[in-house]
Design a protein around this motif. Structure first.
Motif, PDB file in Angstrom:
ATOM      1  N   ARG A  60      51.703  43.040  48.926  1.00 18.04           N
ATOM      2  CA  ARG A  60      50.311  43.430  48.745  1.00 18.04           C
ATOM      3  C   ARG A  60      49.414  42.198  48.739  1.00 18.04           C
ATOM      4  O   ARG A  60      49.815  41.125  48.295  1.00 18.04           O
ATOM      5  N   GLN A  61      48.205  42.387  49.206  1.00 20.97           N
ATOM      6  CA  GLN A  61      47.258  41.276  49.310  1.00 20.97           C
ATOM      7  C   GLN A  61      46.665  40.927  47.949  1.00 20.97           C
ATOM      8  O   GLN A  61      46.780  41.696  46.994  1.00 20.97           O
ATOM      9  N   GLY A  62      46.002  39.780  47.882  1.00 14.91           N
ATOM     10  CA  GLY A  62      45.191  39.433  46.729  1.00 14.91           C
ATOM     11  C   GLY A  62      45.918  38.765  45.589  1.00 14.91           C
ATOM     12  O   GLY A  62      45.320  38.543  44.535  1.00 14.91           O
ATOM     13  N   GLN A  63      47.197  38.444  45.758  1.00 15.76           N
ATOM     14  CA  GLN A  63      47.947  37.850  44.668  1.00 15.76           C
ATOM     15  C   GLN A  63      48.602  36.556  45.121  1.00 15.76           C
ATOM     16  O   GLN A  63      49.342  36.551  46.101  1.00 15.76           O
ATOM     17  N   PRO A  64      48.352  35.466  44.431  1.00 12.55           N
ATOM     18  CA  PRO A  64      49.081  34.233  44.743  1.00 12.55           C
ATOM     19  C   PRO A  64      50.508  34.326  44.240  1.00 12.55           C
ATOM     20  O   PRO A  64      50.858  35.245  43.485  1.00 12.55           O
ATOM     21  N   ASP A  65      51.332  33.410  44.659  1.00 13.69           N
ATOM     22  CA  ASP A  65      52.724  33.347  44.198  1.00 13.69           C
ATOM     23  C   ASP A  65      52.741  32.957  42.724  1.00 13.69           C
ATOM     24  O   ASP A  65      52.438  31.812  42.366  1.00 13.69           O
ATOM     25  N   ALA A  66      53.077  33.915  41.862  1.00  9.00           N
ATOM     26  CA  ALA A  66      53.041  33.661  40.418  1.00  9.00           C
ATOM     27  C   ALA A  66      54.041  32.603  39.988  1.00  9.00           C
ATOM     28  O   ALA A  66      53.832  31.911  38.981  1.00  9.00           O
ATOM     29  N   THR A  67      55.134  32.446  40.747  1.00  6.46           N
ATOM     30  CA  THR A  67      56.142  31.456  40.367  1.00  6.46           C
ATOM     31  C   THR A  67      55.662  30.030  40.619  1.00  6.46           C
ATOM     32  O   THR A  67      56.295  29.081  40.154  1.00  6.46           O
ATOM     33  N   SER A  68      54.563  29.873  41.352  1.00  5.38           N
ATOM     34  CA  SER A  68      54.058  28.538  41.679  1.00  5.38           C
ATOM     35  C   SER A  68      52.965  28.072  40.735  1.00  5.38           C
ATOM     36  O   SER A  68      52.360  27.018  40.965  1.00  5.38           O
ATOM     37  N   PHE A  69      52.693  28.854  39.685  1.00  4.75           N
ATOM     38  CA  PHE A  69      51.668  28.415  38.735  1.00  4.75           C
ATOM     39  C   PHE A  69      52.062  27.063  38.144  1.00  4.75           C
ATOM     40  O   PHE A  69      53.200  26.884  37.686  1.00  4.75           O
ATOM     41  N   PRO A  70      51.147  26.085  38.117  1.00  2.00           N
ATOM     42  CA  PRO A  70      51.483  24.727  37.659  1.00  2.00           C
ATOM     43  C   PRO A  70      51.565  24.639  36.143  1.00  2.00           C
ATOM     44  O   PRO A  70      50.693  24.079  35.477  1.00  2.00           O
ATOM     45  N   ARG A  71      52.631  25.156  35.581  1.00  2.00           N
ATOM     46  CA  ARG A  71      52.731  25.292  34.128  1.00  2.00           C
ATOM     47  C   ARG A  71      52.638  23.956  33.404  1.00  2.00           C
ATOM     48  O   ARG A  71      51.903  23.817  32.415  1.00  2.00           O
ATOM     49  N   SER A 111      41.339  33.245  40.622  1.00  2.77           N
ATOM     50  CA  SER A 111      42.334  34.307  40.732  1.00  2.77           C
ATOM     51  C   SER A 111      43.269  34.117  41.918  1.00  2.77           C
ATOM     52  O   SER A 111      44.431  34.524  41.873  1.00  2.77           O
ATOM     53  N   LYS A 112      42.784  33.511  43.019  1.00  6.22           N
ATOM     54  CA  LYS A 112      43.647  33.261  44.179  1.00  6.22           C
ATOM     55  C   LYS A 112      44.227  31.850  44.154  1.00  6.22           C
ATOM     56  O   LYS A 112      45.349  31.621  44.587  1.00  6.22           O
ATOM     57  N   SER A 113      43.480  30.895  43.652  1.00  8.89           N
ATOM     58  CA  SER A 113      43.925  29.505  43.701  1.00  8.89           C
ATOM     59  C   SER A 113      44.906  29.161  42.584  1.00  8.89           C
ATOM     60  O   SER A 113      45.823  28.364  42.781  1.00  8.89           O
ATOM     61  N   LEU A 114      44.738  29.761  41.402  1.00  7.19           N
ATOM     62  CA  LEU A 114      45.635  29.506  40.275  1.00  7.19           C
ATOM     63  C   LEU A 114      46.389  30.767  39.857  1.00  7.19           C
ATOM     64  O   LEU A 114      47.580  30.873  40.074  1.00  7.19           O
ATOM     65  N   SER A 115      45.667  31.701  39.271  1.00  9.43           N
ATOM     66  CA  SER A 115      46.299  32.923  38.794  1.00  9.43           C
ATOM     67  C   SER A 115      45.237  33.923  38.373  1.00  9.43           C
ATOM     68  O   SER A 115      44.243  33.538  37.740  1.00  9.43           O
ATOM     69  N   PRO A 116      45.434  35.215  38.681  1.00  9.93           N
ATOM     70  CA  PRO A 116      44.503  36.223  38.173  1.00  9.93           C
ATOM     71  C   PRO A 116      44.618  36.421  36.668  1.00  9.93           C
ATOM     72  O   PRO A 116      43.749  37.051  36.064  1.00  9.93           O
ATOM     73  N   ALA A 117      45.685  35.893  36.062  1.00  4.67           N
ATOM     74  CA  ALA A 117      45.846  36.015  34.613  1.00  4.67           C
ATOM     75  C   ALA A 117      44.861  35.136  33.856  1.00  4.67           C
ATOM     76  O   ALA A 117      44.576  35.390  32.684  1.00  4.67           O
ATOM     77  N   ILE A 118      44.352  34.095  34.500  1.00  7.98           N
ATOM     78  CA  ILE A 118      43.328  33.254  33.877  1.00  7.98           C
ATOM     79  C   ILE A 118      41.982  33.864  34.247  1.00  7.98           C
ATOM     80  O   ILE A 118      41.486  33.682  35.348  1.00  7.98           O
ATOM     81  N   ARG A 119      41.421  34.604  33.355  1.00 10.93           N
ATOM     82  CA  ARG A 119      40.234  35.392  33.660  1.00 10.93           C
ATOM     83  C   ARG A 119      38.993  34.505  33.655  1.00 10.93           C
ATOM     84  O   ARG A 119      38.144  34.575  32.777  1.00 10.93           O
TER      85      ARG A 119
END
Length: 490
Positions: free
Chosen positions: A115-126, A316-324
């Motif tokens: 599905r579109q609109g979601q970056p790779d969550a495993t690549s978040f720079p923790r 939301s696309k560059s980092l994560s949609p979880a960071i509102r």
């Protein structure tokens, strides 16, 4: 089966809510309330109760009243009391399990998510993000954790003004930036808050979620036509002569969503000229402007006329949609109206995340992350086109010079069946029809919107292999001449 209710392993001094009957002796009322709590399952087996002195203070009764109630329930087997372990709910006092209604059969979860609109969550720079949070919190002034500024922390607004000018060609001072929770939140503030009113000219394809927000705010939307050059903004002047004159236009100029392709320069100019001459406003959704592969960077339309363009961006696309976190760059005369719509105690954006993002950008980690993901997504896009050329050479892929998704052109009347076939092989994706405005004058062209950024790295190739198995056969494919590079009619 273990009990799923959470209970404290060490409840000394913990709060315990009991509703005491106003009638009768207090000891009997305490004992009855405890029985009811255990019987209902609110106090699970093994839960440690507060010391009787603590509970007596909380309930406003004598200590002996609670002590006698505890002793009565121990004698009855509801509670147990051991030296050094305190008073606990007895294991054999577990309530009878409630028989829950049998749930309806759930749709099988997809094995592959395209599905579109979601970056790779495993690549978040923790690691880098944790460092940014630590530095931001350590260096934050004390007032950062006070009531706060609904406009957003000045540290973030200053950093955003510099970054967006450098990377996106935006012309803005920190005073023109209002931090929000993302594009959808910004739409609600503008139209739900009465800052802008409709009608609103829109592109013929967009997210249904965004269209619903506008509908809920009572905004009439007027879809423009779309071709290889992007939205037909030259139609704005014609629309303005009609009874439903648009007051603003909403565009995705850097990468039309979802068909792909930038808005060509003459149409950018046409949109701005229309806004100037008709007291209108251009709303620019720059949702994935950082990600480009085979073309020169496309700057923001906002730089052409900051007084007539409202610019939206987010992570939301560059980092994560979880960071509102998102932002609006507003013409100066709209800032106070937006802040009034937002309110003094807006609940959407946390201060810690704002400060962390400011540190993340200022330290150069944001640029580093975007460059790394740009390379990764380019490789994924290349793998998609390579595999389609091998397994389904009759399928043309469009909108791939930038962004995180591609459109696969399908033969007429095969979109619905292809989405269903993908579902059967465990692939979640969307057909192009899901994004089409119902009032669009464009004839619908069948297609798939494939989000190649979504799967984790190790699941990406299997996802594409499953997708290829779901595609229709070559015999039904239309001629490439039936489409322009966006996948829409010429």
């Amino acid at each position: 089966m273990p009990d799923s209710r959470v209970h404290s392993a060490d409840g000394t001094g913990s709060d315990l809510h009991l509703e005491l009957s106003p009638e009768g002796p207090r000891r009997a009322a305490v004992a009855a309330a405890l029985r009811a709590a255990v019987r209902s399952g609110r106090l699970a087996p093994g839960t440690r109760l507060p010391p009787y002195r603590t509970l007596a203070i909380d309930l406003g009764v004598a200590r002996n009243t609670v002590a006698d109630a505890y002793a009565e329930l121990v004698a009855e087997g509801w509670l147990t009391a051991r030296q050094g372990s305190g008073t606990r709910v007895a294991d054999r006092a577990a309530p009878r399990a409630h028989r829950l209604p049998k749930p309806a059969p759930a749709r099988a979860q997809a094995t592959h998510d395209l599905r579109q609109g979601q970056p790779d969550a495993t690549s978040f720079p923790r690691t880098a993000w944790v460092t940014a949070v630590r530095r931001a919190v350590t260096g934050a002034p004390h007032d950062a954790y006070g009531p706060g500024d609904p406009q957003g922390r000045v540290e973030l607004r200053r950093v955003l003004a510099e970054y967006l000018a450098r990377a996106r060609g935006v012309d803005a001072a920190p005073e023109q930036i209002v931090v929000c929770a993302g594009f959808a939140h910004g739409l609600r503030l503008l139209f739900g808050g009465g800052v802008l009113t409709g009608p609103l000219a829109v592109e013929p394809y967009s997210l249904a979620f965004h269209r619903a927000i506008l509908s809920e705010a009572g905004v009439r939307t007027l879809p423009l036509r779309l071709d290889a050059g992007g939205a037909r903004t030259d139609e704005l002047t014609t629309l303005s002569r009609g009874s439903a004159r648009p007051r603003a236009v909403l565009l995705t100029p850097a990468h039309q969503f979802p068909t792909g392709g930038p808005l060509i320069p003459p149409r950018r100019t046409a949109a701005v000229d229309w806004a100037r001459h008709h007291d209108g406003m251009v709303l620019e959704d720059d949702y994935d402007g950082e990600f480009r592969y085979d073309r020169e960077p496309v700057g923001a339309v906002q730089g052409l006329d900051p007084d007539h363009v409202i610019y939206f961006g987010s992570v939301s696309k560059s980092l994560s949609p979880a960071i509102r976190l998102g932002w609006m760059i507003l013409p100066p005369h709209l800032v106070e109206s937006v802040l009034a719509a937002k309110g003094l105690r807006e609940p959407w954006t946390g201060v810690t995340d704002q400060l962390a993002l400011a540190e993340f950008i200022e330290s150069g980690q944001y640029d580093k992350h975007v460059r790394r993901m740009r390379q990764r997504y380019r490789a994924r896009r290349n793998l998609l086109t390579t595999m389609l050329a091998e397994y389904a050479p009759y399928v043309t892929v469009t909108g791939i010079a930038a962004g995180l998704h591609a459109v696969l052109r399908l033969p007429p009347d095969t979109e619905k069946s292809t989405v269903e076939a993908a579902d059967r092989v465990g692939v979640a994706l969307d057909g192009l029809a899901a994004f089409r405005h119902l009032d669009s004058r464009e004839p619908h062209r069948d297609g798939l919107v494939v989000g190649y950024a979504t799967p984790p790295e190790h699941r990406y190739r299997p996802a594409l292999e499953a997708l290829c198995r779901a595609l229709p056969r070559a015999a039904a494919q239309p001629s490439a001449s039936d489409f322009d590079h966006t996948g829409l009619s010429k």
